[in-house]
Write an enzyme that holds these catalytic residues in place. Structure first.
Site, mmCIF file in Angstrom:
data_model
loop_
_atom_site.group_PDB
_atom_site.id
_atom_site.type_symbol
_atom_site.label_atom_id
_atom_site.label_comp_id
_atom_site.label_asym_id
_atom_site.label_seq_id
_atom_site.Cartn_x
_atom_site.Cartn_y
_atom_site.Cartn_z
ATOM 1 N N GLY A 1 0.777 -1.301 -0.026
ATOM 2 C CA GLY A 1 0.000 -0.026 0.014
ATOM 3 C C GLY A 1 0.803 1.431 -0.106
ATOM 4 O O GLY A 1 0.423 2.442 0.539
ATOM 5 N N THR A 2 1.912 1.129 -0.499
ATOM 6 C CA THR A 2 2.677 2.709 -0.565
ATOM 7 C C THR A 2 2.154 3.522 -1.510
ATOM 8 O O THR A 2 2.248 4.762 -1.365
ATOM 9 C CB THR A 2 4.315 2.441 -1.035
ATOM 10 O OG1 THR A 2 4.350 1.911 -2.390
ATOM 11 C CG2 THR A 2 4.954 1.327 -0.099
ATOM 12 N N ASN A 3 1.507 3.125 -2.701
ATOM 13 C CA ASN A 3 0.736 4.016 -3.306
ATOM 14 C C ASN A 3 -0.629 4.604 -2.843
ATOM 15 O O ASN A 3 -0.855 5.764 -2.944
ATOM 16 C CB ASN A 3 0.517 3.260 -4.862
ATOM 17 C CG ASN A 3 1.594 3.393 -5.716
ATOM 18 O OD1 ASN A 3 1.781 4.524 -6.343
ATOM 19 N ND2 ASN A 3 2.072 2.123 -6.063
ATOM 20 N N ASN B 1 -5.842 2.695 -12.919
ATOM 21 C CA ASN B 1 -4.632 1.771 -12.464
ATOM 22 C C ASN B 1 -3.313 2.560 -12.614
ATOM 23 O O ASN B 1 -3.147 3.144 -13.604
ATOM 24 C CB ASN B 1 -4.689 0.549 -13.228
ATOM 25 C CG ASN B 1 -3.515 -0.543 -12.620
ATOM 26 O OD1 ASN B 1 -3.804 -0.761 -11.601
ATOM 27 N ND2 ASN B 1 -2.904 -1.040 -13.508
ATOM 28 N N HIS C 1 0.540 1.290 -13.069
ATOM 29 C CA HIS C 1 1.290 0.136 -13.440
ATOM 30 C C HIS C 1 2.671 0.549 -13.638
ATOM 31 O O HIS C 1 3.147 1.690 -14.177
ATOM 32 C CB HIS C 1 0.928 -0.346 -14.862
ATOM 33 C CG HIS C 1 1.794 -1.592 -15.589
ATOM 34 N ND1 HIS C 1 1.487 -2.853 -14.819
ATOM 35 C CD2 HIS C 1 2.830 -1.556 -16.128
ATOM 36 C CE1 HIS C 1 2.346 -3.699 -15.586
ATOM 37 N NE2 HIS C 1 2.891 -3.074 -16.069
ATOM 38 N N LEU D 1 -10.331 -7.866 -13.004
ATOM 39 C CA LEU D 1 -11.798 -7.349 -13.119
ATOM 40 C C LEU D 1 -12.671 -7.709 -14.212
ATOM 41 O O LEU D 1 -11.829 -7.663 -15.443
ATOM 42 C CB LEU D 1 -11.909 -5.651 -12.735
ATOM 43 C CG LEU D 1 -11.160 -5.379 -11.407
ATOM 44 C CD1 LEU D 1 -11.434 -3.834 -11.261
ATOM 45 C CD2 LEU D 1 -12.347 -5.870 -10.077
HETATM 46 C C1 GAR Z 1 3.261 -0.933 -7.332
HETATM 47 O O1 GAR Z 1 4.747 -0.872 -8.093
HETATM 48 C C2 GAR Z 1 2.350 -0.970 -8.606
HETATM 49 O O2 GAR Z 1 2.775 -0.099 -9.529
HETATM 50 C C3 GAR Z 1 2.251 -2.392 -8.879
HETATM 51 O O3 GAR Z 1 2.321 -3.154 -7.450
HETATM 52 C C4 GAR Z 1 2.972 -2.364 -6.702
HETATM 53 C C5 GAR Z 1 2.230 -2.129 -5.454
HETATM 54 O O4 GAR Z 1 2.832 -1.588 -4.408
HETATM 55 N N1 GAR Z 1 1.150 -2.852 -9.640
HETATM 56 C C6 GAR Z 1 1.217 -3.765 -10.745
HETATM 57 O O5 GAR Z 1 1.967 -4.180 -11.019
HETATM 58 C C7 GAR Z 1 -0.146 -3.864 -11.229
HETATM 59 N N2 GAR Z 1 0.022 -4.434 -12.623
HETATM 60 P P1 GAR Z 1 2.185 -0.933 -3.288
HETATM 61 O O6 GAR Z 1 1.153 -1.867 -2.743
HETATM 62 O O7 GAR Z 1 3.277 -0.577 -2.156
HETATM 63 O O8 GAR Z 1 1.435 0.474 -3.616
#
Ligand code: GAR
Length: 205
Positions: free
Chosen positions: A16-18, A112, A114, A98
């Protein structure tokens, strides 16, 4: 419900850093047009849920398996999203795919993040560290992050914004992932969320 803010649901699966980047933006006034109303995880143990609770944001967790399949899972998702009146759905490290039914129902409302410059290293099977492993294996010198609308094709929706990041000699998937997060994802995502929320609020008139 505030008329001047769009309500946001953030869907997560992991650290969940994003999500944190969005919450930090909200806290420092960088998200004047939106408010995170709900966080949903498809994994009960996701650390992202802790981050939500620390900020006093309602958080729920349920898996596809627990719901008894894709359709029931998506019905529960929709109930939760509609229950808080969310107008923007942000996939922030959300790893469940989804269905077309779901993405059509919320067309233009799901985005999203990516961790590559789409159309490179994206689509089914490209998520998290795997994306950076593939970028390093191909030997690209520049990678980055993309925010895009979500449709029925994995990572196939319209691109909203991209930010490039240099690959450096000696990078490992982990160091590259961290640089892409710091230099691109955590900046780009909150900016896009604010821009889209501002648009939603303007549309209300
Ligand atoms: C992030 O790097 C995000 O861009 C990626 O997973 C990570 C989640 O990190 N998403 C994907 O690869 C989707 N295809 P987070 O939980 O720390 O935000």
């Amino acid at each position: 419900m505030s008329d001047t803010k769009a309500r946001i649901a953030v869907l997560v699966s992991g650290g969940g850093t994003n999500l944190q980047a969005i919450l930090d933006a909200q806290q420092r006034g960088g998200l004047p047009s939106g408010e995170v109303a709900l966080v949903i995880s498809d994994r009960p143990g996701a650390y992202a849920l802790e981050r939500a609770r620390t900020h006093g944001i309602p958080a729920a967790a349920f898996s596809k398996k627990e719901c008894g399949g894709q359709r029931a899972f998506e019905e529960r998702l929709a109930e939760a999203i509609d229950g808080v009146g969310a107008e923007l759905i942000v996939l922030a490290g959300f790893l469940s795919i989804l269905s077309e039914d779901f993405t059509r129902r919320y067309a233009g409302q799901i985005i999203n993040i990516h961790p590559s410059l789409i159309p490179s290293f994206c689509g089914a099977g490209y998520y998290g560290l795997k994306v950076h492993e593939a970028a390093l294996a191909r030997g690209v010198k520049v990678t980055g992050a993309t925010v895009h609308y979500v449709n029925e094709i994995p990572d196939g929706g319209e691109i909203i914004a991209q930010k490039a990041v240099n690959v450096l000699p000696g990078d490992t998937p982990e160091t590259l992932q961290r640089r892409v997060m710091e230099e691109a994802e955590w900046i780009l995502l909150p900016q896009c969320v604010e821009a889209l929320c501002a648009k939603i609020v303007r549309r209300r008139g």
